[in-house]
Design an enzyme around this catalytic site. Structure first.
Site: not given
Lengths: 275, 444
Positions: B50-51, B100, B116, B190, B193
């Site tokens: 994942t990132c 872990h 989540p 506006g 993002e």
């Protein structure tokens, strides 16, 4: 112990159980406890209805002049108003106010020495229906609005003040729902209070041949009505919402309580409960 | 346990984003690309990429240096350097790896505690592993258990409750004010993002109508079409704002855009219906004095951050409870692993017993000569020796099974049993049992 006493005891016990279960449900967040509380309330209300019915059957129109019955009817109205509001607005927390209040009022009914207000037979039905019925309903609606207003002010204070909403506050409904209780109480309660007041003056006119006699109860009722009228006007015409109507509803209800308990018990008035 | 679980990974704590990007392993097949092989000793593998984290979970032979094999494979896949990779990775073995993985699945190891998304990503990684034929008995069990642990943590603790993002906090507050958001109108002032993210959250919370006012109208239209909102001209901002119950402002203006007097006149037109202003611009777009008006609620970015931080600290408290669940579940998994280690021992033990029994049967039948030609006799003898062998092993096996449920004892007794019955065909070491050796005669 006769049937009436048994019924009264059962109603008191069930209202007490309902109040305790509702409080516990809030404290330990138990939906089952709340269901239990609702069941106890409904059962208590059912028995209370039977109790009211039996009293009416026994004394007929005379019952309407009996002080204890007056309080019993007040408690009964309080419960029915709370049940209707709960059903319409899904505000379970109203039971936290209505049940203890009904319990206190109903205990007056069971402990007060019996005293009678002598009423002309011909106006019994009209007096009861228009004067007592409407005033009870509007005062009970005010009670709900006052409790909703108190919680509204508490929650709004937290949101506006940007303080953390934790614990029990997290389980509270939205601000708009509390304001809705106030709207219900004002939109329904004020016309009912007005009808109650007018019928009272009308009754006074037929009984003592004068509409207004500076009776403390009458003066207090006029003050309450003026405040109620102001609130009704501001909500309807100027679009009052939130804090101001919440605060005013609390004040009006407090004044109604003072009028009902203070004046009726301690001052010389047509409405005296002193035996 | 002669099967070893090994977890090697890097995450947001051990590696900066550029390293995480360089060593990401999307769409890597551990079976096709040689991680699972006889040479490496790896029998099962799963890759989570994942990132914020890249982790490889493997099950393989205990005697192999799995970590080196995984590092080499990983660096090869990414065209990177083993040493650099090693500097940023952490390794967990066996029960540590189990703990872990349970923590990762329960989002206790995430950058945003309790978020989540990780569970979905882990499920996807496991699906890939199954599809690639890279998972086996242990990995299947381990991952299914991870999912159930995550579910238990979510239901028994509040580690995932309370908003921990600015947008979620805003939505929660809106619900506190208005209740059901289905009948509310929101307005974006506006089209940044952040505002878009908040709008997305509001839409998913049920807001039906979204107005977008942007200085560059084209950009407003573009965003409006993307989120199915309605673009309004910036010149009509205050005229249209009266329709909005929730206003999210995020312009790049250097001065405040929305003043107290503007809101006052809007409130008159709205007949005091409450309004919730969310100012996520820096510098702020809305005059803070607006919050002092009746039925107006104004939250700026710092207020929302404070809510988020408080919620996060609450989550940390809950995380301690969640760790207790993770430890409990690790214990249960360890029990299962121990039983699993017992199975091959039982099979080896019974097979050894049968081998001895058949050997002795052969000798006996040979000694019996022609008498053994009767098939009934040989059959009866075979049944006798086999059931004798099984019965002899019954008590030790029962004892082993019971010991296997105890902490450490299982592995210890299995080890003793394997050595006692020489199930691994090991030769005694030269210095074994010196007390039993006969002393050599002296040379004098």
């Amino acid at each position: 112990m006769n049937l009436t006493e048994t019924l009264e005891l059962a109603v008191l016990a069930l209202y007490f159980l309902g109040a305790v279960l509702h409080i516990l449900a809030v404290l330990i967040r138990g939906p089952l406890l709340r269901s239990g509380g609702q069941f106890a309330t409904l059962l208590g209300f059912g028995l209370h209805t039977v109790d009211v019915g039996l009293y009416m059957a026994r004394y007929g129109s005379e019952a309407l002049g009996h002080g204890p019955f007056y309080f019993s009817l007040m408690a009964w109205t309080l419960i029915i108003v709370s049940l209707v509001l709960n059903w319409r607005l899904r505000m379970h927390f109203l039971a936290l106010t209505s049940l203890p209040l009904a319990l206190i009022v109903y205990s007056f009914a069971t402990t007060l020495p019996s005293m009678e207000v002598i009423l002309p037979e011909s106006f019994m039905g009209l007096w009861f229906g228009l004067h007592i019925g409407t005033l009870f309903l509007s005062i009970c609606l005010l009670a709900m609005a006052a409790s909703a207003g108190a919680v509204y002010l508490f929650l709004e204070n937290k949101i506006k003040g940007k303080t953390k909403i934790t614990g029990l506050s997290k389980d509270l409904p939205s601000l708009s729902l509390f304001d809705q209780v106030n709207a219900w109480a004002v939109n329904l309660g004020f016309p009912l209070f007005t009808v109650g007041l007018l019928s009272g003056f009308l009754w006074a006119h037929f009984t003592w041949e004068r509409f207004f006699s500076w009776d403390p109860k009458e003066v207090a009722a006029i003050i309450v009505w003026l405040l109620f009228a102001f609130l009704f006007h501001q909500r309807l015409v100027n679009g009052w919402r939130g804090r101001k109507p919440a605060k005013l509803a609390i004040w009006i209800f407090a004044l109604s309580l003072i009028s009902m308990l203070g004046i009726n018990f301690f001052l010389e008035t047509h409405h005296s409960f002193q035996p | 346990m002669n099967q070893s679980i090994c977890l090697l990974g890097l995450n947001h704590r051990t590696a900066p984003v550029e390293v995480r990007e360089r060593y990401a392993l999307p769409n890597v097949d551990p079976k096709d690309q040689g991680l699972i092989s006889v040479e490496s000793g790896v029998k099962e593998a799963m890759i989570l990429s994942t990132c914020n984290r890249v982790e490889l979970v493997t099950v393989g032979r205990e005697d192999k240096d799995t970590v080196r094999e995984i590092l080499r494979f990983w660096a090869n896949c990414c065209g990177g350097d083993v040493h650099e990779l090693q500097d940023h990775t952490y390794t967990h073995r066996n029960l540590d790896a189990v703990t872990h993985l349970f923590s990762v699945a329960s989002s206790l190891d995430s950058m945003v505690l309790g978020e989540p998304q990780i569970l979905g990503q882990l499920k996807q990684a496991y699906r890939n592993s199954v599809k690639q034929g890279a998972s086996g008995v242990i990995l299947n069990r381990l991952l299914h258990k991870s999912f159930s642990v995550a579910k238990r943590v979510r239901t028994e603790t509040k580690v995932a409750s309370n908003a921990v993002s600015i947008s979620f906090a805003a939505v929660e507050l809106a619900k506190r004010i208005f209740g059901d958001l289905a009948n509310q109108t929101a307005m974006l002032v506006g089209a940044g993002e952040m505002a878009e993210l908040a709008a997305t959250h509001l839409l998913s919370a049920g807001v039906k109508r979204m107005l977008i006012a942007n200085r560059t109208h084209a950009r407003g239209c573009e965003l409006a079409s993307r989120i199915q909102g309605e673009a309004v001209l910036f010149a009509e901002l205050f005229e249209r704002m009266a329709e909005a119950d929730i206003v999210i402002s995020s312009t790049g203006a250097t001065q405040t855009v929305i003043q107290r007097r503007d809101v006052q006149s809007i409130m008159k037109r709205r007949r005091n219906r409450p309004m919730f202003f969310i100012d996520i611009a820096v510098p702020r777009d809305i005059d803070p004095d607006v919050n002092n008006l009746d039925n107006i609620y104004l939250y700026d970015i710092d207020d929302l951050k404070e809510v988020v931080e408080e919620n996060l600290s609450q989550r940390k408290t809950e995380a301690a409870k969640a760790m207790v669940i993770v430890q409990e579940e690790t214990e249960k998994f360890a029990c299962w692993l121990r039983s699993l280690g017992l199975k091959p021992t039982i099979l080896d033990l019974l097979a050894g017993g049968e081998r001895i029994a058949r050997k002795e049967l052969k000798k006996t039948l040979r000694r019996l000569g022609p008498k053994a030609d009767d098939p009934d006799v040989s059959q009866a003898l075979e049944t006798l020796v086999l059931s004798l062998a099984h019965k002899l092993y019954h008590q030790p096996l029962d004892f082993l099974k019971r010991r296997a449920q105890e902490e450490d004892a299982g592995t210890r007794y299995i080890d003793v049993t394997r050595r006692m019955f020489n199930l691994d065909n090991e030769l005694p070491t030269p210095d074994a049992h010196p007390d039993r050796r006969k002393p050599k005669p002296s040379e004098d």
